[in-house]
Design an enzyme around this catalytic site. Sequence first.
Site, mmCIF file in Angstrom:
data_model
loop_
_atom_site.group_PDB
_atom_site.id
_atom_site.type_symbol
_atom_site.label_atom_id
_atom_site.label_comp_id
_atom_site.label_asym_id
_atom_site.label_seq_id
_atom_site.Cartn_x
_atom_site.Cartn_y
_atom_site.Cartn_z
ATOM 1 N N TYR A 80 83.974 40.987 27.674
ATOM 2 C CA TYR A 80 84.931 39.825 27.256
ATOM 3 C C TYR A 80 83.901 39.106 26.102
ATOM 4 O O TYR A 80 82.901 39.384 25.698
ATOM 5 C CB TYR A 80 84.908 38.827 28.481
ATOM 6 C CG TYR A 80 83.619 38.076 29.047
ATOM 7 C CD1 TYR A 80 82.959 37.064 28.607
ATOM 8 C CD2 TYR A 80 82.875 38.974 29.998
ATOM 9 C CE1 TYR A 80 81.899 36.506 28.927
ATOM 10 C CE2 TYR A 80 81.765 38.496 30.419
ATOM 11 C CZ TYR A 80 81.450 37.180 30.174
ATOM 12 O OH TYR A 80 80.110 36.875 30.596
ATOM 13 N N LYS B 197 92.049 43.849 16.273
ATOM 14 C CA LYS B 197 91.220 44.671 15.794
ATOM 15 C C LYS B 197 90.087 44.497 14.808
ATOM 16 O O LYS B 197 90.695 44.011 13.916
ATOM 17 C CB LYS B 197 91.922 46.237 15.567
ATOM 18 C CG LYS B 197 90.923 47.305 15.443
ATOM 19 C CD LYS B 197 91.374 48.576 15.537
ATOM 20 C CE LYS B 197 91.702 49.072 13.994
ATOM 21 N NZ LYS B 197 92.085 50.577 13.781
ATOM 22 N N SER C 1 78.623 40.369 28.109
ATOM 23 C CA SER C 1 79.664 40.187 26.987
ATOM 24 C C SER C 1 79.491 40.535 25.734
ATOM 25 O O SER C 1 78.396 41.451 25.535
ATOM 26 C CB SER C 1 79.666 38.640 26.904
ATOM 27 O OG SER C 1 78.697 38.192 26.578
#
Length: 116
Positions: free
Chosen positions: A58, A9, A25
């Site tokens: 991504y 995170k 992305s």
Amino acid sequence: MQIEILKSKIHRVRITQAELHYVGSITIDEDLMKAANLIENEKVQIVNINNGERLETYVIKGKAGSGEICLNGPAARKAQVGDIVIIISYCHMDFEEAKTFKPTLIFPTDNNKLIS
């Protein structure tokens, strides 16, 4: 049994750029990627603190030390430059292994830099 748990995170970084006309992305400063144990093309969830939007995309590697956090493609509509987001990665692992697994959590500065 396999379960999905938090792997990495990046907590509270600012969007520095939003490029609508791009393939898609999120571009992340390479230093932040390394510190958070993220790799290029890894699936991430983006949670926008400012507007409550959540999305999956991504990772693309950004220039190290730049502080860059750029939403690309359709994701660019989910945040504005200056919005604060949390970037989350999950992984699958065995239930017993997950009980002792420790995720990588980083807390960058207000300008998306690592705290030294």
